[in-house]
Each structure stands twice: as C-alpha cells, then as structure tokens.
Write a protein that holds these residues in place. Structure first.
Motif, PDB file in Angstrom:
ATOM      1  N   LEU A 162       0.886  -1.023   0.027  1.00  0.00           N
ATOM      2  CA  LEU A 162      -0.115  -0.005   0.025  1.00  0.00           C
ATOM      3  C   LEU A 162       1.013   1.363   0.089  1.00  0.00           C
ATOM      4  O   LEU A 162       0.508   2.245  -0.565  1.00  0.00           O
ATOM      5  CB  LEU A 162      -1.076   0.048   1.346  1.00  0.00           C
ATOM      6  N   VAL A 163       1.978   1.174   0.899  1.00  0.00           N
ATOM      7  CA  VAL A 163       2.801   2.519   0.980  1.00  0.00           C
ATOM      8  C   VAL A 163       3.522   2.400  -0.407  1.00  0.00           C
ATOM      9  O   VAL A 163       3.730   3.595  -0.794  1.00  0.00           O
ATOM     10  CB  VAL A 163       3.848   2.160   2.119  1.00  0.00           C
ATOM     11  N   SER A 164       3.904   1.314  -1.185  1.00  0.00           N
ATOM     12  CA  SER A 164       4.466   1.478  -2.418  1.00  0.00           C
ATOM     13  C   SER A 164       3.683   1.998  -3.290  1.00  0.00           C
ATOM     14  O   SER A 164       4.112   2.953  -4.303  1.00  0.00           O
ATOM     15  CB  SER A 164       5.118   0.052  -2.804  1.00  0.00           C
ATOM     16  N   LEU A 165       2.405   1.833  -3.360  1.00  0.00           N
ATOM     17  CA  LEU A 165       1.457   2.346  -4.330  1.00  0.00           C
ATOM     18  C   LEU A 165       1.210   3.729  -4.134  1.00  0.00           C
ATOM     19  O   LEU A 165       1.185   4.586  -5.001  1.00  0.00           O
ATOM     20  CB  LEU A 165      -0.017   1.624  -4.225  1.00  0.00           C
ATOM     21  N   CYS A 166       1.129   4.112  -2.980  1.00  0.00           N
ATOM     22  CA  CYS A 166       1.125   5.606  -2.653  1.00  0.00           C
ATOM     23  C   CYS A 166       2.169   6.508  -3.237  1.00  0.00           C
ATOM     24  O   CYS A 166       1.958   7.337  -3.659  1.00  0.00           O
ATOM     25  CB  CYS A 166       0.900   5.877  -1.235  1.00  0.00           C
ATOM     26  N   GLN A 167       3.346   5.641  -3.006  1.00  0.00           N
ATOM     27  CA  GLN A 167       4.563   6.506  -3.443  1.00  0.00           C
ATOM     28  C   GLN A 167       4.794   6.526  -4.920  1.00  0.00           C
ATOM     29  O   GLN A 167       5.105   7.479  -5.593  1.00  0.00           O
ATOM     30  CB  GLN A 167       5.996   5.701  -3.050  1.00  0.00           C
ATOM     31  N   ALA A 168       4.210   5.422  -5.466  1.00  0.00           N
ATOM     32  CA  ALA A 168       4.258   5.493  -7.190  1.00  0.00           C
ATOM     33  C   ALA A 168       3.179   6.385  -7.638  1.00  0.00           C
ATOM     34  O   ALA A 168       3.549   6.846  -8.810  1.00  0.00           O
ATOM     35  CB  ALA A 168       3.931   3.883  -7.572  1.00  0.00           C
ATOM     36  N   SER A 169       2.024   6.622  -6.916  1.00  0.00           N
ATOM     37  CA  SER A 169       1.088   7.475  -7.687  1.00  0.00           C
ATOM     38  C   SER A 169       1.469   8.826  -7.070  1.00  0.00           C
ATOM     39  O   SER A 169       0.719   9.949  -7.350  1.00  0.00           O
ATOM     40  CB  SER A 169      -0.141   7.116  -7.108  1.00  0.00           C
ATOM     41  N   GLY A 170       2.256   9.148  -6.373  1.00  0.00           N
ATOM     42  CA  GLY A 170       2.752  10.537  -5.940  1.00  0.00           C
ATOM     43  C   GLY A 170       1.902  10.963  -4.844  1.00  0.00           C
ATOM     44  O   GLY A 170       1.804  12.365  -4.689  1.00  0.00           O
ATOM     45  N   ALA A 171       1.358  10.134  -3.823  1.00  0.00           N
ATOM     46  CA  ALA A 171       0.354  10.498  -2.804  1.00  0.00           C
ATOM     47  C   ALA A 171       1.357  10.955  -1.740  1.00  0.00           C
ATOM     48  O   ALA A 171       2.469  10.506  -1.420  1.00  0.00           O
ATOM     49  CB  ALA A 171      -0.357   9.411  -2.572  1.00  0.00           C
ATOM     50  N   THR A 172       0.720  12.103  -1.111  1.00  0.00           N
ATOM     51  CA  THR A 172       1.241  12.614   0.393  1.00  0.00           C
ATOM     52  C   THR A 172       0.328  12.021   1.323  1.00  0.00           C
ATOM     53  O   THR A 172       0.624  12.116   2.661  1.00  0.00           O
ATOM     54  CB  THR A 172       1.454  14.007   0.444  1.00  0.00           C
ATOM     55  N   GLY A 173      -0.990  11.565   0.951  1.00  0.00           N
ATOM     56  CA  GLY A 173      -1.721  11.083   1.923  1.00  0.00           C
ATOM     57  C   GLY A 173      -2.497   9.870   1.795  1.00  0.00           C
ATOM     58  O   GLY A 173      -2.673   9.656   0.619  1.00  0.00           O
ATOM     59  N   TYR A 174      -3.108   8.930   2.828  1.00  0.00           N
ATOM     60  CA  TYR A 174      -3.873   7.879   2.294  1.00  0.00           C
ATOM     61  C   TYR A 174      -4.882   7.785   3.245  1.00  0.00           C
ATOM     62  O   TYR A 174      -4.645   7.826   4.558  1.00  0.00           O
ATOM     63  CB  TYR A 174      -2.816   6.469   2.625  1.00  0.00           C
ATOM     64  N   LEU A 175      -6.108   7.618   2.656  1.00  0.00           N
ATOM     65  CA  LEU A 175      -7.323   7.628   3.534  1.00  0.00           C
ATOM     66  C   LEU A 175      -7.813   6.152   3.234  1.00  0.00           C
ATOM     67  O   LEU A 175      -8.188   5.684   2.379  1.00  0.00           O
ATOM     68  CB  LEU A 175      -8.564   8.263   2.880  1.00  0.00           C
ATOM     69  N   SER A 176      -7.836   5.564   4.580  1.00  0.00           N
ATOM     70  CA  SER A 176      -8.356   3.773   4.482  1.00  0.00           C
ATOM     71  C   SER A 176      -9.697   3.762   5.104  1.00  0.00           C
ATOM     72  O   SER A 176     -10.095   4.562   5.826  1.00  0.00           O
ATOM     73  CB  SER A 176      -7.112   3.396   5.568  1.00  0.00           C
ATOM     74  N   GLY A 177     -10.123   2.737   4.916  1.00  0.00           N
ATOM     75  CA  GLY A 177     -11.298   2.185   5.398  1.00  0.00           C
ATOM     76  C   GLY A 177     -11.026   1.818   6.968  1.00  0.00           C
ATOM     77  O   GLY A 177      -9.917   1.581   7.341  1.00  0.00           O
ATOM     78  N   MET A 196      -3.016  -2.938   9.945  1.00  0.00           N
ATOM     79  CA  MET A 196      -2.253  -2.078   9.264  1.00  0.00           C
ATOM     80  C   MET A 196      -1.046  -1.934  10.015  1.00  0.00           C
ATOM     81  O   MET A 196      -1.244  -1.599  11.225  1.00  0.00           O
ATOM     82  CB  MET A 196      -2.835  -0.937   8.733  1.00  0.00           C
ATOM     83  N   ASP A 197       0.176  -1.854   9.382  1.00  0.00           N
ATOM     84  CA  ASP A 197       1.303  -1.445  10.194  1.00  0.00           C
ATOM     85  C   ASP A 197       1.552   0.169   9.861  1.00  0.00           C
ATOM     86  O   ASP A 197       2.036   0.550   8.802  1.00  0.00           O
ATOM     87  CB  ASP A 197       2.578  -2.002   9.537  1.00  0.00           C
ATOM     88  N   GLU A 198       0.838   0.766  10.838  1.00  0.00           N
ATOM     89  CA  GLU A 198       0.898   2.328  10.477  1.00  0.00           C
ATOM     90  C   GLU A 198       2.288   3.173  10.474  1.00  0.00           C
ATOM     91  O   GLU A 198       2.354   3.965  10.058  1.00  0.00           O
ATOM     92  CB  GLU A 198       0.127   2.773  11.811  1.00  0.00           C
ATOM     93  N   SER A 199       3.091   2.484  11.095  1.00  0.00           N
ATOM     94  CA  SER A 199       4.787   2.968  11.068  1.00  0.00           C
ATOM     95  C   SER A 199       5.161   2.890   9.720  1.00  0.00           C
ATOM     96  O   SER A 199       5.872   4.261   9.345  1.00  0.00           O
ATOM     97  CB  SER A 199       5.601   2.026  12.078  1.00  0.00           C
ATOM     98  N   LEU A 200       4.722   2.130   8.885  1.00  0.00           N
ATOM     99  CA  LEU A 200       5.462   2.209   7.591  1.00  0.00           C
ATOM    100  C   LEU A 200       5.040   3.554   6.729  1.00  0.00           C
ATOM    101  O   LEU A 200       5.695   4.091   6.029  1.00  0.00           O
ATOM    102  CB  LEU A 200       4.803   1.096   6.786  1.00  0.00           C
ATOM    103  N   PHE A 201       3.690   3.936   6.986  1.00  0.00           N
ATOM    104  CA  PHE A 201       3.278   5.400   6.454  1.00  0.00           C
ATOM    105  C   PHE A 201       4.103   6.456   7.101  1.00  0.00           C
ATOM    106  O   PHE A 201       4.560   7.525   6.355  1.00  0.00           O
ATOM    107  CB  PHE A 201       1.852   5.402   6.657  1.00  0.00           C
TER     108      PHE A 201
END
Length: 239
Positions: A156-171, A178-183
């Motif tokens: 998930l973190v890798s996809l965020c990085q690949a898409s240029g995301a600075t924020g992630y909204l999760s269910g 989820m391992d929150e520390s990775l974000f």
C-alpha cells in the motif's frame, strides 16, 4: 513545495453502498486494488437492495471452480444473462421510488453494455457511471497502472509512493491489521474514514437500512442524494 495528493486503495465492489462513494469523493485519486485475490461471499460481486420482503442480495455469477487463487481482475462472469436479471430486479423493486425514472435510462444502458465483461470491468463501469450521477469527479485507476512491491501494508505504501500520494485515506477496518509505522516512515499522512452518523433518508420498504447499494439512495432521493452523504459536506468545510 509539491502539491498534496490524497489517495484511497480499495478493491472494486459491485454497486457499493454510499460510504464507498464518500471514500472516492474525499480523495484525489481512487485506486482499484484488483490485482489482489478474489474473495468469495464478499462485496466484489454482490450487494444488497431493499424489497418489500426485506433486503435481498444481487450477486453476479462468476467462475470460481478450480480458481481458488485467482485475482479480482482475473475473475470472469459465468452467465452473461446476469445483467438483464439484475436490472429487471432493480426495476421491479424500485420503480415506485420517486426518482427511479431519473436514472433508469442511463443505468439500464450500462447494464446492457457490461453483461459479459470481466468482474473488474463491470464494477469499474458501474462505479464511474454512479460517480457521474452523484456529481463526483475523481480519477479512478487500477493498481496495475503502477509499479509496486511488497505485501500487505508495504505494498500500500509502495502504491502511494508510485502514484505521488502524500496522504492515504483508509477504511476503518484496516486499523486491525495495518502497520501504521510504515506510512510515517514514508512521510505519508494516514487517515481513517469514519462511517458513523449517516442521516436516514426517505426509503421504500421500511425499516430503514444504511447498508444497501447507493442506488437505493439515488432512487429515493434523486438530486438530493449528496445531502445524505458525508463527503460533500466535508469538501465544503474550510481546511
């Protein structure tokens, strides 16, 4: 400073409930995570509608025998006549709704076009159509549009990085695994969607239920549907 970009990464669902569309409306890009394993008796190929006899499942029949590890985007329909049956069921149970006719032509046309497509294509086609009906203008993409690595939270973190995301909204349910520390390590802001506190709306076939397809909301409230959703209010609020 680079502009902020918030994404959500979720498997596609069949005509999902209003909360799913709130999630879409609260991000800048909604990534359909369909290169993950298909799960049976889940929301990928089914959802619920209201009927005079209570809630009822509408399920897209898919090929599963011997395909225990197939991905969502590899899952194929087993009976192309499903679309005609589903539309007739929707028409039978919602034609008395105040705004059914407002959307009938558009939706019946989409059902006619998607009958023999793969499950992912069916879900995406309906998601994009319903977003248009709700006035949601968000980019939908596939997870396979990006190069990603790892499993679970790392992916998930890798996809965020690949898409240029600075924020992630999760269910909210992802909080359990989820391992929150990775974000945090990737400098990506992690938020969780809050699905509590939805207002009720005039709904056919009481008692009222929130956990039904968003089509129920559209057929019953028409253009007022956004006022019963959380994301439209949130996007108007000052930052």
């Amino acid at each position: 400073m680079s502009p902020s970009k918030k994404v959500a990464i979720v498997q596609s669902c069949y005509i999902p409930w209003k909360g799913y569309f709130d999630l879409i409306n609260l991000v800048d890009e909604f990534i359909l995570y369909d290169d993950r394993q298909y799960t049976r008796r889940d929301w990928r190929n089914r959802n619920r509608i209201k009927t005079p006899q209570g809630s009822q499942w509408l399920t897209i029949p898919v090929e599963v025998k011997g395909r225990y590890e197939q991905r969502v985007d590899e899952t194929q329909v087993s009976d192309p006549e499903w679309a005609d049956r589903h539309w007739k069921t929707l028409e039978h149970n919602y034609r008395a709704a105040p705004h059914f006719e407002d959307y009938a032509e558009t939706l019946s046309s989409v059902y006619g076009e998607l009958g023999d497509s793969g499950l992912s294509a069916i879900n995406r086609g309906l998601l994009e159509t319903i977003c248009g009906l709700l006035g949601i203008e968000r980019a939908l993409s596939w997870s396979t549009d990006y190069e990603a690595h790892g499993t679970k939270t790392e992916r998930l973190v890798s996809l965020c990085q690949a898409s240029g995301a600075t924020g992630y909204l999760s269910g909210p349910s992802a909080k359990e695994y989820m391992d929150e520390s990775l974000f945090g390590e990737a400098d990506i802001e992690l938020e969780y969607m809050d699905y509590s506190g939805y207002p009720e709306y005039p709904q056919l076939h009481p008692p009222f239920e929130h956990e039904v397809t968003v089509l129920d909301l559209l057929f019953n409230t028409g253009a007022d549907a956004p006022s019963f959703m959380k994301s439209f209010v949130a996007r108007k609020s000052p930052v």
